[in-house]
Design a protein around this motif. Structure first.
Motif, mmCIF file in Angstrom:
data_model
loop_
_atom_site.group_PDB
_atom_site.id
_atom_site.type_symbol
_atom_site.label_atom_id
_atom_site.label_comp_id
_atom_site.label_asym_id
_atom_site.label_seq_id
_atom_site.Cartn_x
_atom_site.Cartn_y
_atom_site.Cartn_z
ATOM 1 N N PHE A 32 -2.572 -2.142 -7.176
ATOM 2 C CA PHE A 32 -1.196 -3.251 -6.244
ATOM 3 C C PHE A 32 -2.512 -4.461 -5.323
ATOM 4 O O PHE A 32 -3.657 -3.691 -5.134
ATOM 5 N N GLY A 35 -1.344 -5.933 0.011
ATOM 6 C CA GLY A 35 0.641 -6.804 0.600
ATOM 7 C C GLY A 35 1.194 -6.519 -0.601
ATOM 8 O O GLY A 35 2.467 -6.936 -0.981
ATOM 9 N N GLN A 37 4.165 -5.913 -3.270
ATOM 10 C CA GLN A 37 5.342 -4.590 -2.659
ATOM 11 C C GLN A 37 5.771 -3.399 -4.297
ATOM 12 O O GLN A 37 6.099 -4.511 -5.116
ATOM 13 N N TYR A 39 8.928 -2.535 -5.523
ATOM 14 C CA TYR A 39 10.848 -2.278 -4.104
ATOM 15 C C TYR A 39 11.217 -1.487 -4.212
ATOM 16 O O TYR A 39 11.232 -0.882 -5.441
ATOM 17 N N MET A 56 -1.572 3.029 0.704
ATOM 18 C CA MET A 56 -0.150 2.600 0.122
ATOM 19 C C MET A 56 0.825 3.456 1.751
ATOM 20 O O MET A 56 0.794 3.790 2.507
ATOM 21 N N GLU A 57 1.901 2.689 1.798
ATOM 22 C CA GLU A 57 2.312 2.736 3.024
ATOM 23 C C GLU A 57 3.938 2.620 1.774
ATOM 24 O O GLU A 57 3.959 1.494 1.331
ATOM 25 N N LYS A 84 4.255 -0.279 -0.428
ATOM 26 C CA LYS A 84 3.237 -1.074 0.255
ATOM 27 C C LYS A 84 2.298 -1.152 0.528
ATOM 28 O O LYS A 84 2.014 -0.792 0.525
#
Length: 105
Positions: A32, A35, A37, A39, A56-57, A84
């Motif tokens: 990643f 920022g 994502q 989905y 990561m969130e 994200k």
């Protein structure tokens, strides 16, 4: 054409490589950009995620959970989830049973 062992774009700023699967277990590495994502979606497969690098969130059924390098989380079967990257990140996702929807033969 098989996508196993080849990098492919998943979402903007997200690329993945699916490793050779077993009979009922599979794994992929996902990179990643900051920022970027993954989905929100759900699938009947149980998922275990391990963060190799970054932060990561994840939102699982609306609940936020942050993991950093060296940490894991479990995503239950059929749970709505998305992710994200809070910074440049690399994760490994493991699924059981096989994600036939991701395997292109």
């Amino acid at each position: 054409m098989s996508n196993i062992g080849k990098w492919e774009n998943a979402e903007p700023g997200v690329k993945r490589k699916i490793f050779e699967p077993g009979k009922s277990l599979m794994m992929m590495e996902v990179h990643f950009e900051p920022g970027a994502q993954g989905y929100e979606h759900s699938h009947p497969h149980e998922q275990l995620t391990y963060c190799i690098q970054g932060k990561m969130e994840f939102k699982i059924e609306g609940e936020a959970k942050v993991i950093s390098a060296g940490e894991t989380l479990v995503i239950p079967s059929n749970a709505k989830h998305g992710a994200k990257a809070l910074e440049k990140s690399i994760i490994v996702d493991v699924f059981t049973p096989l994600r036939e929807d991701l395997l292109k033969v």
